[in-house]
Scaffold this active site. Sequence first.
Site, PDB file in Angstrom:
ATOM      1  N   ASN A   6       0.805  -1.220   0.000  1.00  0.00           N
ATOM      2  CA  ASN A   6       0.000   0.000   0.000  1.00  0.00           C
ATOM      3  C   ASN A   6       0.844   1.279   0.000  1.00  0.00           C
ATOM      4  O   ASN A   6       0.389   2.315  -0.484  1.00  0.00           O
ATOM      5  CB  ASN A   6      -0.921  -0.036   1.239  1.00  0.00           C
ATOM      6  CG  ASN A   6      -1.491   1.325   1.568  1.00  0.00           C
ATOM      7  OD1 ASN A   6      -2.452   1.769   0.962  1.00  0.00           O
ATOM      8  ND2 ASN A   6      -0.874   2.011   2.528  1.00  0.00           N
TER       9      ASN A   6
ATOM     10  N   TYR B  47       3.413   9.404 -11.429  1.00  0.00           N
ATOM     11  CA  TYR B  47       2.435   8.598 -10.669  1.00  0.00           C
ATOM     12  C   TYR B  47       1.699   7.633 -11.599  1.00  0.00           C
ATOM     13  O   TYR B  47       1.586   6.436 -11.312  1.00  0.00           O
ATOM     14  CB  TYR B  47       1.460   9.554  -9.980  1.00  0.00           C
ATOM     15  CG  TYR B  47       0.531   8.896  -8.972  1.00  0.00           C
ATOM     16  CD1 TYR B  47       1.004   8.494  -7.717  1.00  0.00           C
ATOM     17  CD2 TYR B  47      -0.819   8.703  -9.257  1.00  0.00           C
ATOM     18  CE1 TYR B  47       0.149   7.910  -6.786  1.00  0.00           C
ATOM     19  CE2 TYR B  47      -1.678   8.122  -8.327  1.00  0.00           C
ATOM     20  CZ  TYR B  47      -1.185   7.728  -7.090  1.00  0.00           C
ATOM     21  OH  TYR B  47      -2.035   7.153  -6.173  1.00  0.00           O
TER      22      TYR B  47
ATOM     23  N   ILE C 121      -9.563   9.264  -2.512  1.00  0.00           N
ATOM     24  CA  ILE C 121     -10.043   8.813  -1.208  1.00  0.00           C
ATOM     25  C   ILE C 121      -9.567   9.851  -0.186  1.00  0.00           C
ATOM     26  O   ILE C 121      -8.421  10.311  -0.264  1.00  0.00           O
ATOM     27  CB  ILE C 121      -9.428   7.433  -0.846  1.00  0.00           C
ATOM     28  CG1 ILE C 121      -9.654   6.396  -1.967  1.00  0.00           C
ATOM     29  CG2 ILE C 121      -9.935   6.933   0.504  1.00  0.00           C
ATOM     30  CD1 ILE C 121     -11.066   5.939  -2.177  1.00  0.00           C
TER      31      ILE C 121
HETATM   32  P1  NAD Z   1      -0.905   8.333   2.954  1.00  0.00           P
HETATM   33  O1  NAD Z   1       0.148   9.286   2.540  1.00  0.00           O
HETATM   34  O2  NAD Z   1      -2.039   8.788   3.797  1.00  0.00           O
HETATM   35  O3  NAD Z   1      -0.244   7.071   3.651  1.00  0.00           O
HETATM   36  C1  NAD Z   1       0.830   6.434   3.039  1.00  0.00           C
HETATM   37  C2  NAD Z   1       1.560   5.594   4.048  1.00  0.00           C
HETATM   38  O4  NAD Z   1       2.744   5.049   3.420  1.00  0.00           O
HETATM   39  C3  NAD Z   1       2.062   6.391   5.248  1.00  0.00           C
HETATM   40  O5  NAD Z   1       1.878   5.625   6.423  1.00  0.00           O
HETATM   41  C4  NAD Z   1       3.544   6.590   4.949  1.00  0.00           C
HETATM   42  O6  NAD Z   1       4.333   6.729   6.114  1.00  0.00           O
HETATM   43  C5  NAD Z   1       3.863   5.290   4.230  1.00  0.00           C
HETATM   44  N1  NAD Z   1       5.063   5.400   3.413  1.00  0.00           N
HETATM   45  C6  NAD Z   1       5.384   6.400   2.541  1.00  0.00           C
HETATM   46  N2  NAD Z   1       6.584   6.156   1.998  1.00  0.00           N
HETATM   47  C7  NAD Z   1       7.039   4.993   2.537  1.00  0.00           C
HETATM   48  C8  NAD Z   1       8.224   4.223   2.384  1.00  0.00           C
HETATM   49  N3  NAD Z   1       9.215   4.615   1.564  1.00  0.00           N
HETATM   50  N4  NAD Z   1       8.356   3.081   3.085  1.00  0.00           N
HETATM   51  C9  NAD Z   1       7.385   2.675   3.934  1.00  0.00           C
HETATM   52  N5  NAD Z   1       6.225   3.360   4.110  1.00  0.00           N
HETATM   53  C10 NAD Z   1       6.075   4.507   3.432  1.00  0.00           C
HETATM   54  O7  NAD Z   1      -1.444   7.684   1.603  1.00  0.00           O
HETATM   55  P2  NAD Z   1      -2.873   7.050   1.221  1.00  0.00           P
HETATM   56  O8  NAD Z   1      -3.720   8.106   0.638  1.00  0.00           O
HETATM   57  O9  NAD Z   1      -3.381   6.234   2.350  1.00  0.00           O
HETATM   58  O10 NAD Z   1      -2.403   6.121   0.011  1.00  0.00           O
HETATM   59  C11 NAD Z   1      -2.064   4.768   0.181  1.00  0.00           C
HETATM   60  C12 NAD Z   1      -1.922   4.118  -1.188  1.00  0.00           C
HETATM   61  O11 NAD Z   1      -3.120   4.270  -1.930  1.00  0.00           O
HETATM   62  C13 NAD Z   1      -0.815   4.726  -2.049  1.00  0.00           C
HETATM   63  O12 NAD Z   1      -0.180   3.715  -2.782  1.00  0.00           O
HETATM   64  C14 NAD Z   1      -1.580   5.650  -2.978  1.00  0.00           C
HETATM   65  O13 NAD Z   1      -0.907   5.881  -4.192  1.00  0.00           O
HETATM   66  C15 NAD Z   1      -2.845   4.843  -3.181  1.00  0.00           C
HETATM   67  N6  NAD Z   1      -3.990   5.651  -3.594  1.00  0.00           N
HETATM   68  C16 NAD Z   1      -4.459   6.645  -2.819  1.00  0.00           C
HETATM   69  C17 NAD Z   1      -5.544   7.380  -3.244  1.00  0.00           C
HETATM   70  C18 NAD Z   1      -6.128   8.493  -2.424  1.00  0.00           C
HETATM   71  O14 NAD Z   1      -6.948   9.231  -2.967  1.00  0.00           O
HETATM   72  N7  NAD Z   1      -5.775   8.637  -1.175  1.00  0.00           N
HETATM   73  C19 NAD Z   1      -6.141   7.107  -4.492  1.00  0.00           C
HETATM   74  C20 NAD Z   1      -5.621   6.084  -5.269  1.00  0.00           C
HETATM   75  C21 NAD Z   1      -4.539   5.354  -4.805  1.00  0.00           C
END
Ligand code: NAD
Length: 256
Positions: A96, A161, A194
Amino acid sequence: MQVMMPSTDLKGKKAVVTGAGKGIGRGIALAYAEMGADVALVSRTESDLKKVAAEIEAMDRQALVVPADVSKVAEIRRMTAEVMDAFGRIDILVNNAGRNILSPALEVTEEDWDKVLELNLKGLFFCCQAVGKYMVRQRKGKIINITSQMGVVALPNRVTYCASKGGVVQLTKVLALEWAQYNVNVNAIGPTFIKTPLTEPILANEEFRQEVLWRIPMGRVGEVRDVVGAAVFLASDASDFITGHTLLVDGGWVAH
Ligand code: NAD
């Protein structure tokens, strides 16, 4: 009477969730614990992981805090070894952790390209490989890669991205083909916008928010809860015959 509905119960399963300190990863980790799994929480920030671990332990499940940077192959291997030492097996892996750096294509630097691709694509692949090795030996496992709707549709200023997330859709299919014979399912989830700490700043811009809402037939952005349902399904026996698939959680954006 034979019960037709397969169980979505995860009782006794051992799961690993990367980026579990906040946002979508935290939600998935808590839901897995709620469904009965013990969860290894992986992220760079130990203090965030400890908070999630306390919530999991309050449900009488085991939580393992493993600080690691999953953009680095050596750390991925150390993390996997630590989880295997503690849990003895890994039934579910959720890749994730991910990031985004917004920039017009003409202004993308080599550093930005590397930062995004190293975490979203390279790190994700090597997590699949490190944990997949054990799942293949176990002859069972579920891998869930968090991609994005941006893995299949585009928006401007997101070339790194979109390239990384499109790569995740494709590598998920290849791993599914290679590991189907070992009973290891490899699927992806592609969420739309999200509400999480990652998207808070951009969704606070009213003009952008309206543009996003216009593209989502269901008329709202997603909640972490919306992604959690897909993640539990793909981790459970209910999805045993599904592999190589990207499940969009997008309120209909891509159907538009
Ligand atoms: P977020 O930034 O809220 O959380 C991301 C988490 O990943 C954090 O806990 C952060 O500390 C951790 N992280 C970041 N870099 C890291 C690394 N190098 N090693 C270990 N951990 C690391 O992000 P989110 O919105 O919860 O997104 C999670 C996933 O969902 C991502 O892959 C993102 O691309 C994908 N996503 C998010 C959305 C959205 O709208 N939020 C939409 C589509 C996809």
